[in-house]
Write a protein that holds these residues in place. Sequence first.
Motif, PDB file in Angstrom:
ATOM      1  N   LYS A 111     -67.891  32.233 -51.694  1.00 25.10           N
ATOM      2  CA  LYS A 111     -68.507  32.520 -52.999  1.00 25.10           C
ATOM      3  C   LYS A 111     -69.164  31.268 -53.556  1.00 25.10           C
ATOM      4  N   ARG A 115     -73.098  30.622 -54.560  1.00 22.02           N
ATOM      5  CA  ARG A 115     -73.428  30.328 -55.957  1.00 22.02           C
ATOM      6  C   ARG A 115     -73.751  28.865 -56.200  1.00 22.02           C
ATOM      7  N   LYS A 118     -76.415  27.543 -58.510  1.00 27.15           N
ATOM      8  CA  LYS A 118     -76.283  27.936 -59.916  1.00 27.15           C
ATOM      9  C   LYS A 118     -75.164  27.178 -60.630  1.00 27.15           C
ATOM     10  N   THR A 119     -74.370  26.418 -59.874  1.00 29.36           N
ATOM     11  CA  THR A 119     -73.218  25.756 -60.500  1.00 29.36           C
ATOM     12  C   THR A 119     -73.568  24.398 -61.080  1.00 29.36           C
TER      13      THR A 119
END
Length: 251
Positions: A111, A115, A118-119
């Motif tokens: 995950k 992601r 976007k973190t």
Amino acid sequence: MKVIIIEDEKPSARRLNRMLANEGIEVEVMLHSVAESINWFQHNTHPDLIFLDIQLSDGLSFEIFEEIDINSAIIFTTAFDEYALQAFKLNSIDYLLKPIDEDELVTAVEKYKIRAPKTQNVQLNFDDIKKLLVNPIERTYKKRYTVKVGQHLKMIPIDEIECFYSENKGTYAYTIEGRNYLLETSLENLEDELSPELFYRVSRKFYVNINAIKDIISYTNSRLQIKLYHFEEQEIIVSRERVKDFKNWLN
């Protein structure tokens, strides 16, 4: 990928390190306290990903972020399996419940990889999490399950269920009447439905009702075997990693 572990229990930190190594992920450093972590962040390039325990030997790990501006992605490793998890979800933070399951670890890392773009520069609201740790949201849990028996629907009160278990990709409830009922759910979904005061997940295959435990027996490799009053179809074994948490739950 630059990864660090912040965990005050050194055996737990070493175990997580080994699990990550099995997945080809090298951990740069393992930190064990708030003070040690603050000092490290002040003198080193911040990592891409932090595996973060909440309760450290000298305080809550949130105190690190009150001193240091960190934009790393975070996966919490926590024993808080009730209300606090709602805050983690609200903040879009991944979390792993202790004792950490290897499959769940792999899923969390995957995950993160998806992601990762976007973190960056995400501001996490740690105040929300701290509030829920101190003043948890009132939650309600399942009081009964409805199952199909032939052409009929049967309601089973939660206190009549000795255990839930998985077998051949199905999830079953076993009752004090000695009956098995197939449920239209998974063990993972039960986590949010069962009261943690009444049920505990002793292994990947079993949730047991504390009131249904007849006996607890020492087992090989520092494990425990649980005997229920009626369920005798399979052995119920508490894994070595879960024994300490299981004993805390009993108390």
